[in-house]
Design a protein around this motif. Structure first.
Motif, PDB file in Angstrom:
ATOM      1  N   GLU A  17      72.729 -22.182  12.912  1.00 29.52           N
ATOM      2  CA  GLU A  17      71.994 -22.503  14.133  1.00 29.52           C
ATOM      3  C   GLU A  17      71.899 -21.241  14.983  1.00 29.52           C
ATOM      4  OE1 GLU A  17      73.216 -25.956  16.266  1.00 29.52           O
ATOM      5  OE2 GLU A  17      73.758 -27.018  14.446  1.00 29.52           O
ATOM      6  N   PRO A  18      70.732 -20.981  15.587  1.00 24.97           N
ATOM      7  CA  PRO A  18      70.579 -19.784  16.417  1.00 24.97           C
ATOM      8  C   PRO A  18      71.385 -19.900  17.712  1.00 24.97           C
ATOM      9  CG  PRO A  18      68.634 -21.147  16.583  1.00 24.97           C
ATOM     10  CD  PRO A  18      69.512 -21.767  15.531  1.00 24.97           C
ATOM     11  N   ASP A  19      71.670 -18.784  18.322  1.00 23.77           N
ATOM     12  CA  ASP A  19      72.347 -18.750  19.605  1.00 23.77           C
ATOM     13  C   ASP A  19      71.306 -19.118  20.663  1.00 23.77           C
ATOM     14  OD1 ASP A  19      73.662 -18.225  21.953  1.00 23.77           O
ATOM     15  OD2 ASP A  19      74.348 -16.238  21.360  1.00 23.77           O
ATOM     16  N   LEU A  20      71.338 -20.363  21.094  1.00 27.10           N
ATOM     17  CA  LEU A  20      70.311 -20.857  22.024  1.00 27.10           C
ATOM     18  C   LEU A  20      70.341 -20.128  23.361  1.00 27.10           C
ATOM     19  CD1 LEU A  20      70.240 -24.700  21.381  1.00 27.10           C
ATOM     20  CD2 LEU A  20      68.634 -22.959  20.632  1.00 27.10           C
ATOM     21  N   GLY A  21      71.504 -19.712  23.795  1.00 23.14           N
ATOM     22  CA  GLY A  21      71.593 -18.987  25.062  1.00 23.14           C
ATOM     23  C   GLY A  21      70.807 -17.689  25.021  1.00 23.14           C
ATOM     24  N   TRP A  26      65.888 -14.579  26.155  1.00 26.21           N
ATOM     25  CA  TRP A  26      64.795 -13.755  25.635  1.00 26.21           C
ATOM     26  C   TRP A  26      63.434 -14.322  26.044  1.00 26.21           C
ATOM     27  CZ3 TRP A  26      61.563 -14.724  21.148  1.00 26.21           C
ATOM     28  CH2 TRP A  26      60.851 -13.615  20.719  1.00 26.21           C
ATOM     29  N   VAL A  27      63.255 -15.624  25.877  1.00 24.38           N
ATOM     30  CA  VAL A  27      61.976 -16.267  26.214  1.00 24.38           C
ATOM     31  C   VAL A  27      61.721 -16.200  27.720  1.00 24.38           C
ATOM     32  CG1 VAL A  27      60.771 -18.483  26.274  1.00 24.38           C
ATOM     33  CG2 VAL A  27      61.933 -17.755  24.189  1.00 24.38           C
ATOM     34  N   LEU A  28      62.745 -16.453  28.521  1.00 25.24           N
ATOM     35  CA  LEU A  28      62.557 -16.390  29.975  1.00 25.24           C
ATOM     36  C   LEU A  28      62.278 -14.964  30.438  1.00 25.24           C
ATOM     37  CD1 LEU A  28      65.242 -18.908  31.278  1.00 25.24           C
ATOM     38  CD2 LEU A  28      62.761 -19.216  31.133  1.00 25.24           C
TER      39      LEU A  28
END
Length: 59
Positions: A17-21, A26-28
């Motif tokens: 699972e990717p590191d959602l944090g 990154w997206v923000l």
């Protein structure tokens, strides 16, 4: 020595699972940079078109 070189390989670790944090950060960061450029009337730093609902909006 050549025999040892053949045994050396790049190892990649893949997480289930990717590191959602980090992904959210990154997206923000991208969204914030695009918004700052749009507000100041500059070109999009990522050369992406504006979202459909903002394409006709004035800044």
């Amino acid at each position: 020595m050549r025999r040892d070189e053949r045994n050396l390989r790049l190892r990649v670790t893949r997480l289930d699972e990717p590191d959602l944090g980090k992904l959210i950060e990154w997206v923000l960061g991208i969204a914030e940079a695009r918004h700052r450029a749009w507000v100041s009337g500059e070109a999009d730093p990522y050369r992406l078109p504006p979202p459909d609902d903002l394409a006709s909006a004035r800044h």
